[in-house]
Structure formats: structure tokens, C-alpha cells
Design a protein around this motif. Structure first.
Motif, PDB file in Angstrom:
ATOM      1  N   ASP A  78       0.884  -1.296   0.076  1.00 18.24           N
ATOM      2  CA  ASP A  78      -0.140  -0.061   0.176  1.00 18.24           C
ATOM      3  C   ASP A  78       0.970   1.190   0.000  1.00 18.24           C
ATOM      4  N   GLY A  99     -18.211  -0.157  -3.742  1.00 18.13           N
ATOM      5  CA  GLY A  99     -19.038   1.066  -3.623  1.00 18.13           C
ATOM      6  C   GLY A  99     -19.285   1.638  -2.281  1.00 18.13           C
ATOM      7  N   LEU A 139     -21.450   2.198   8.726  1.00 16.05           N
ATOM      8  CA  LEU A 139     -22.599   1.312   9.071  1.00 16.05           C
ATOM      9  C   LEU A 139     -22.367   0.004   8.363  1.00 16.05           C
ATOM     10  N   SER A 149     -11.354   3.778   3.327  1.00 18.18           N
ATOM     11  CA  SER A 149     -11.496   3.087   4.691  1.00 18.18           C
ATOM     12  C   SER A 149     -11.315   3.982   5.932  1.00 18.18           C
ATOM     13  N   THR A 196     -19.309  -2.907   4.696  1.00 14.45           N
ATOM     14  CA  THR A 196     -20.411  -3.981   4.827  1.00 14.45           C
ATOM     15  C   THR A 196     -20.118  -5.274   4.271  1.00 14.45           C
TER      16      THR A 196
HETATM   17  C1  LIG Z   1     -18.695   9.073   2.714  1.00 16.22           C
HETATM   18  C2  LIG Z   1     -18.503   7.653   2.672  1.00 16.22           C
HETATM   19  C3  LIG Z   1     -19.360   6.906   3.662  1.00 16.22           C
HETATM   20  C4  LIG Z   1     -19.266   5.726   3.467  1.00 16.22           C
HETATM   21  N1  LIG Z   1     -20.165   4.970   4.304  1.00 16.22           N
HETATM   22  C5  LIG Z   1     -19.965   3.479   4.316  1.00 16.22           C
HETATM   23  C6  LIG Z   1     -20.955   2.747   5.443  1.00 16.22           C
HETATM   24  O1  LIG Z   1     -21.303   3.504   6.172  1.00 16.22           O
HETATM   25  N2  LIG Z   1     -20.830   1.574   5.172  1.00 16.22           N
HETATM   26  C7  LIG Z   1     -20.055   0.814   4.261  1.00 16.22           C
HETATM   27  O2  LIG Z   1     -20.053  -0.413   4.174  1.00 16.22           O
HETATM   28  N3  LIG Z   1     -19.330   1.403   3.404  1.00 16.22           N
HETATM   29  C8  LIG Z   1     -19.359   2.691   3.293  1.00 16.22           C
HETATM   30  N4  LIG Z   1     -18.473   3.565   2.425  1.00 16.22           N
HETATM   31  C9  LIG Z   1     -17.773   2.800   1.401  1.00 16.22           C
HETATM   32  C10 LIG Z   1     -16.409   2.020   2.108  1.00 16.22           C
HETATM   33  O3  LIG Z   1     -15.805   3.185   2.677  1.00 16.22           O
HETATM   34  C11 LIG Z   1     -15.902   1.595   0.609  1.00 16.22           C
HETATM   35  O4  LIG Z   1     -16.377   0.834   0.045  1.00 16.22           O
HETATM   36  C12 LIG Z   1     -14.513   1.038   1.115  1.00 16.22           C
HETATM   37  O5  LIG Z   1     -13.630   1.758   2.257  1.00 16.22           O
HETATM   38  C13 LIG Z   1     -13.569   0.456   0.145  1.00 16.22           C
HETATM   39  O6  LIG Z   1     -12.651  -0.156   0.713  1.00 16.22           O
HETATM   40  P1  LIG Z   1     -11.222  -0.711  -0.246  1.00 16.22           P
HETATM   41  O7  LIG Z   1     -10.433  -1.381   0.347  1.00 16.22           O
HETATM   42  O8  LIG Z   1     -12.037  -1.187  -1.474  1.00 16.22           O
HETATM   43  O9  LIG Z   1     -10.789   0.751  -0.924  1.00 16.22           O
HETATM   44  P2  LIG Z   1      -9.739   1.768   0.112  1.00 16.22           P
HETATM   45  O10 LIG Z   1     -10.178   1.877   1.372  1.00 16.22           O
HETATM   46  O11 LIG Z   1      -9.712   3.060  -0.860  1.00 16.22           O
HETATM   47  O12 LIG Z   1      -8.365   0.948  -0.113  1.00 16.22           O
HETATM   48  C14 LIG Z   1      -7.513   0.948  -1.390  1.00 16.22           C
HETATM   49  C15 LIG Z   1      -6.162   0.867  -0.811  1.00 16.22           C
HETATM   50  O13 LIG Z   1      -5.340   0.958  -1.910  1.00 16.22           O
HETATM   51  C16 LIG Z   1      -4.121   1.859  -1.936  1.00 16.22           C
HETATM   52  N5  LIG Z   1      -3.598   2.158  -3.135  1.00 16.22           N
HETATM   53  C17 LIG Z   1      -4.412   2.731  -4.161  1.00 16.22           C
HETATM   54  N6  LIG Z   1      -3.692   2.842  -5.321  1.00 16.22           N
HETATM   55  C18 LIG Z   1      -2.396   2.234  -5.032  1.00 16.22           C
HETATM   56  C19 LIG Z   1      -1.332   2.064  -5.691  1.00 16.22           C
HETATM   57  N7  LIG Z   1      -1.240   2.372  -6.929  1.00 16.22           N
HETATM   58  N8  LIG Z   1      -0.339   1.807  -4.946  1.00 16.22           N
HETATM   59  C20 LIG Z   1      -0.358   1.319  -3.782  1.00 16.22           C
HETATM   60  N9  LIG Z   1      -1.407   1.492  -2.863  1.00 16.22           N
HETATM   61  C21 LIG Z   1      -2.577   1.918  -3.544  1.00 16.22           C
HETATM   62  C22 LIG Z   1      -4.713   3.133  -0.861  1.00 16.22           C
HETATM   63  O14 LIG Z   1      -3.653   3.743  -0.302  1.00 16.22           O
HETATM   64  C23 LIG Z   1      -5.909   2.303  -0.097  1.00 16.22           C
HETATM   65  O15 LIG Z   1      -5.195   2.192   1.053  1.00 16.22           O
HETATM   66  C24 LIG Z   1     -18.591   4.921   2.510  1.00 16.22           C
HETATM   67  C25 LIG Z   1     -17.597   5.677   1.685  1.00 16.22           C
HETATM   68  C26 LIG Z   1     -17.596   6.884   1.587  1.00 16.22           C
HETATM   69  C27 LIG Z   1     -17.006   7.682   0.777  1.00 16.22           C
END
Ligand SMILES: Cc1cc2nc3c(=O)[nH]c(=O)nc-3n(C[C@H](O)[C@H](O)[C@H](O)COP(=O)(O)OP(=O)(O)OC[C@H]3O[C@@H](n4cnc5c(N)ncnc54)[C@H](O)[C@@H]3O)c2cc1C
Length: 420
Positions: A30, A385, A46, A40, A390
Motif C-alpha cells: 500500500d 461502492g 454502517l 476506509s 459491510t
Molecule cells: C462518505 C462515505 C461513506 C461511506 N459509508 C459507508 C458505510 O457506512 N458502510 C459501508 O459499508 N461502506 C461505506 N462506504 C464505502 C466504503 O468506505 C468503501 O467501499 C471501502 O472503504 C472500500 O474499501 P477498499 O479497501 O476497496 O478501498 P480503499 O479503502 O480505498 O483501499 C484501497 C487502498 O489501495 C491503496 N492504493 C491505491 N492505489 C495504490 C497504488 N497505486 N499503489 C499502492 N497502493 C494503492 C490506497 O492507499 C488504499 O489504502 C462509504 C464511503 C464514503 C466515501
């Protein structure tokens, strides 16, 4: 067998834990200094299988045009994002038929329910704490709102295991006395007893800690620059800012950035970043707020208790990869909450307010992309999304199962329903 997980958000960190638990030699890469620092970090928290209905329900699409021209609308499209939205938007609309919407909703309920079950079992065995609440969630409806339409949707979801109860004003107050100053505004509420909530950032770091205790290595402050292929069906290594890293298998969990790394491999991921805002305030011991998450359907506002903090959030903006925190949007989120919980105003410590924005990695249908690609050793766990927290534990479990025995998602989730 060595597996490299790309991304240490809630999805990547949960995947690392599941794989490490199954005995794999896991490395997580990361670009941030700690896990869970991007989307995240401060999401709504939620944990809600009850929120499985994708955004493009037939009714919502009808309201879309009106929402875009309403300055108070929770949805905005920044003109810079329009060109990137054309193909995705077409698929978003194509998924808004009654049948498509329903099958996407069922896929999300199944994955979210598996996730909740998995999370509860992790919590029971590891005793982790992430400021969770386990008292259900409540959606309150203003007079003249769309409660009856929503209750019909809940009946559809009930068929797939989502439990709910409707509440009148008295029952709302029994559960949440903090709403008494504004109770006359509401016609009723829907209560989901099985929903939970918690701090996704804390949870992500707990997952990372547990994975590390099982031997997983976290390469932080390391950017993934490119995924390199050995042949048209095999990945050889990833090129990073700290050098090349080889492995037997790779899991792509880079949230909204997954399409950027997949595209050079000939994989077009239908994921678009959709910006959202949250505001978190310290309560400093004040106990007058909600005891469980409350969503107000009229203001599209939510307030989620998180330990000694209250998180509020909402809004959706197509703005490409712009993560700038717009103070005006943060104020709107806070002001909407103050309309529901006026007493909060005198307990806000202006120096302890966290304004945040993040990018939801949205697919046009709603379900995430969980499963294999045409590269035999590259797997997707991305595109979660608005429900990534969740669904994280469920999709992590499925990916670990898939890598172990190649079962095509066990028929439990029809999530990989996109032609890649
Ligand atoms: C305002 C808001 C409210 C939300 N509320 C909720 C909720 O109540 N309940 C729920 O279930 N979900 C909610 N969500 C959605 C949820 O937060 C996301 O779906 C989830 O965090 C996505 O997780 P992820 O691990 O896929 O992505 P991320 O958390 O974005 O993780 C991706 C990781 O990849 C790393 N990365 C990216 N590109 C590179 C690269 N080229 N090289 C190295 N590292 C890289 C980043 O640093 C990051 O740590 C909400 C989102 C928002 C914006």
C-alpha cells in the motif's frame, strides 16, 4: 504459496487476514503509511445488509434528473467527470430495470449477510474492538415522505433474510429518546435489528494486526506502479516504488484505483469513484446523542455513534479522483444533523471536528467484482461502492476460498456478473 494483496484498505486487509489464516504466505502493498488511510478511513461505519438496494432503483432513476438540478440534492455531478461517466452511466441505467435491480440487490444481501456472519465470528474468536454498536439501525421518515415505498422494498429484502420492524413515534422514542425535540417531524421509522456499525479504520488496522501476527508482511509507503505479465494468462510480478515483487497469486484491492492498474492488462473494470463526505465530532462524554445509527430519509443524513464520537455523513459527487475536502459540503452534512439533533450544537468542540472525504469505488450495478480474471493467478476483490465495509469480510472469505480450491464463488454470490 505466496499471495500478494494490492491495497490495505478494509477489503485488502480483511483479505490478507483470511489468506494468512488459511496458511498462505501473504504480502500486502500500500502507498500509505498505515492501513485504511483512504476510503476506509472515515466512512459512515454502517454495517448494513439492510442497505443492499443499489442506488439505481427504478424510482431513483426517475428522480435523478430532478435531483441533479436541485441545489439541496445529496447528488452532484462535476462537469469534469462527465466524459468518464458515459459508458459507466449507460450501464448504470441498464441496471435500473426492475429485474436487474432486484438480482443485484439479492447478490448484495447475500454477500453482506455472509460478511456480517464472518465478522461476528472473527469478533467472537479474536475479541477485537472497533467502537462497534450491535443494537441495529433505524431509518426515520418525515411526514409526506416515502416510508410506504421503502417498507415495500423491505418486504422484498425480507424474503432474502433482512429482518425489519416498523415503528411509530412512541416506539421511535422508546429506542432513541434523543429524537424527542423533532419527533413531530416523523411519520414513523423502519428498524433493522441485525444491522451493526463500527469504525472501519480501526477495524482495518485490527485486521492488519491479526494478519501480521499470522505472518503477513505489510509493505507500506510503497506504490504499485504496474502489474507485469509473464504471458497472456499469467502475472509474473508487480513493479513498485520499492522494486519488483514476485508471487504465485495476486489480489487486486485498490478501491477506486483498481481500474488504473488493470487497464494496461486489457481488463476494463467498470468502477467509477463517487466522492462522499463525513464529519466526526468528539462527544467528550456527552450521552445525549443516539445509541445506534439513525438515518433521516428526508435530509439524506445519518448519525452514527462511534465510541465517544459521533460520525455524520452523506452526499455523492461524481468528481473523478478529486478528494479535496470541501468545507462547505462538510458544513451541510453537520447542519443536516443539527436539524435532527439540535442539542449536539452546544457540545461541538470546533478544534476536534474531523472533516473528511473519500471515493466510493462504484460499479454500475452495485455488487463488487469478486473473483477470477483471464489471468489464472490474478483475482479481483474490488468495486464495493457505498458498502465496502459491510461486504469486506464476506468477499475476503470468498476470495480465500477461491484461491484455495478454485470454486467459482460457491454459487453464494453472483458478484462477478460483469464481462471483463
Ligand atoms: C462518505 C462515505 C461513506 C461511506 N459509508 C459507508 C458505510 O457506512 N458502510 C459501508 O459499508 N461502506 C461505506 N462506504 C464505502 C466504503 O468506505 C468503501 O467501499 C471501502 O472503504 C472500500 O474499501 P477498499 O479497501 O476497496 O478501498 P480503499 O479503502 O480505498 O483501499 C484501497 C487502498 O489501495 C491503496 N492504493 C491505491 N492505489 C495504490 C497504488 N497505486 N499503489 C499502492 N497502493 C494503492 C490506497 O492507499 C488504499 O489504502 C462509504 C464511503 C464514503 C466515501
Amino acid at each position: 504459496m505466496k499471495v500478494v494483496v494490492l491495497g490495505a484498505g478494509v477489503v485488502g486487509s480483511a483479505t490478507a487476514y483470511m489468506l494468512a489464516k488459511d496458511g498462505y504466505d501473504v504480502t500486502v502493498i500500500d502507498r500509505c503509511g498505515r492501513p485504511g488511510m483512504e476510503t476506509s478511513f472515515a466512512n459512515g461505519g454502517l454495517m448494513t445488509p439492510s442497505d443492499a438496494s443499489p442506488w439505481n432503483s427504478p424510482g431513483t432513476v426517475k428522480r435523478l434528473g430532478k435531483m441533479l438540478f436541485d441545489s439541496r440534492s445529496p447528488l452532484k455531478i462535476n462537469p469534469v467527470a462527465v466524459p468518464s461517466m458515459v459508458g459507466w452511466g449507460f450501464r448504470f441505467l441498464a441496471n435500473s430495470t426492475y429485474d436487474r435491480h432486484k438480482s443485484n440487490m439479492i447478490a448484495i444481501i447475500r454477500l453482506a449477510s455472509l460478511s456480517l456472519e464472518t465478522l461476528r465470528s472473527i469478533r467472537e474468536t479474536t475479541r477485537i474492538d472497533y467502537d462497534q454498536t450491535t443494537r441495529g439501525t433505524m431509518r426515520v421518515f418525515p411526514r409526506g415522505g416515502r416510508m410506504s415505498e421503502f417498507v415495500q422494498k423491505c418486504r422484498d429484502m425480507q424474503e432474502w433474510g433482512v429482518q425489519f420492524e416498523t415503528l411509530d413515534q412512541g416506539q421511535i422514542l422508546e429506542k432513541e429518546p434523543c429524537l424527542s425535540p423533532v419527533i413531530d417531524r416523523y411519520t414513523g421509522a423502519v428498524f433493522f435489528p441485525n444491522d451493526e456499525s463500527g469504525d472501519a479504520h480501526k477495524f482495518t488496522n485490527e485486521m492488519a494486526r491479526l494478519a501480521a501476527e499470522l505472518g503477513a508482511e505489510f509493505l507500506m509507503n510503497t506504490s504499485v506502479l504496474r502489474i507485469a505479465k509473464a504471458s497472456s494468462t499469467q502475472i509474473s510480478h508487480v513493479v513498485t516504488s520499492q522494486g519488483d515483487i514476485r508471487a504465485d497469486a495476486f489480489v487486486l484491492s485498490l478501491g477506486s484505483y483498481s481500474p488504473l492498474l488493470a487497464r494496461p492488462l486489457g481488463i476494463k473494470l467498470p468502477i467509477l469513484p463517487v466522492k462522499g463526505y463525513s464529519v466526526t465530532v468528539a462527544l467528550n462524554g456527552w450521552r445525549g446523542g443516539p445509541t445506534r445509527p439513525i438515518m433521516d430519509d428526508g435530509y439524506h443524513a445519518m448519525m452514527v455513534p462511534m465510541g465517544d464520537r459521533l460520525r455524520m455523513g452523506g452526499r455523492a459527487e461524481f468528481a473523478r479522483y478529486n478528494t479535496r475536502v470541501d468545507a462547505k459540503e462538510g458544513r451541510r452534512v453537520l447542519n443536516d444533523t443539527l436539524k435532527i439533533l439540535p442539542a449536539l450544537a452546544s457540545h461541538i468542540d470546533a478544534d476536534a471536528v474531523l472533516n473528511w472525504s473519500g471515493l466510493r469505488p462504484m460499479t454500475p450495478g452495485g455488487p463488487p467484482l469478486v473473483g477470477p480474471t483471464h489471468y489464472t493467478n490474478l483475482f479481483l476483490n474490488t468495486g464495493h461502492g457505498p458498502l465496502g465495509w459491510t461486504m469486506a469480510c464476506g468477499s475476503a472469505k470468498l476470495i480465500a476460498e477461491f484461491i484455495t480450491d478454485g470454486r467459482v464463488l460457491n454459487n453464494r454470490v453472483d458478484a462477478a456478473n460483469y464481462a471483463l
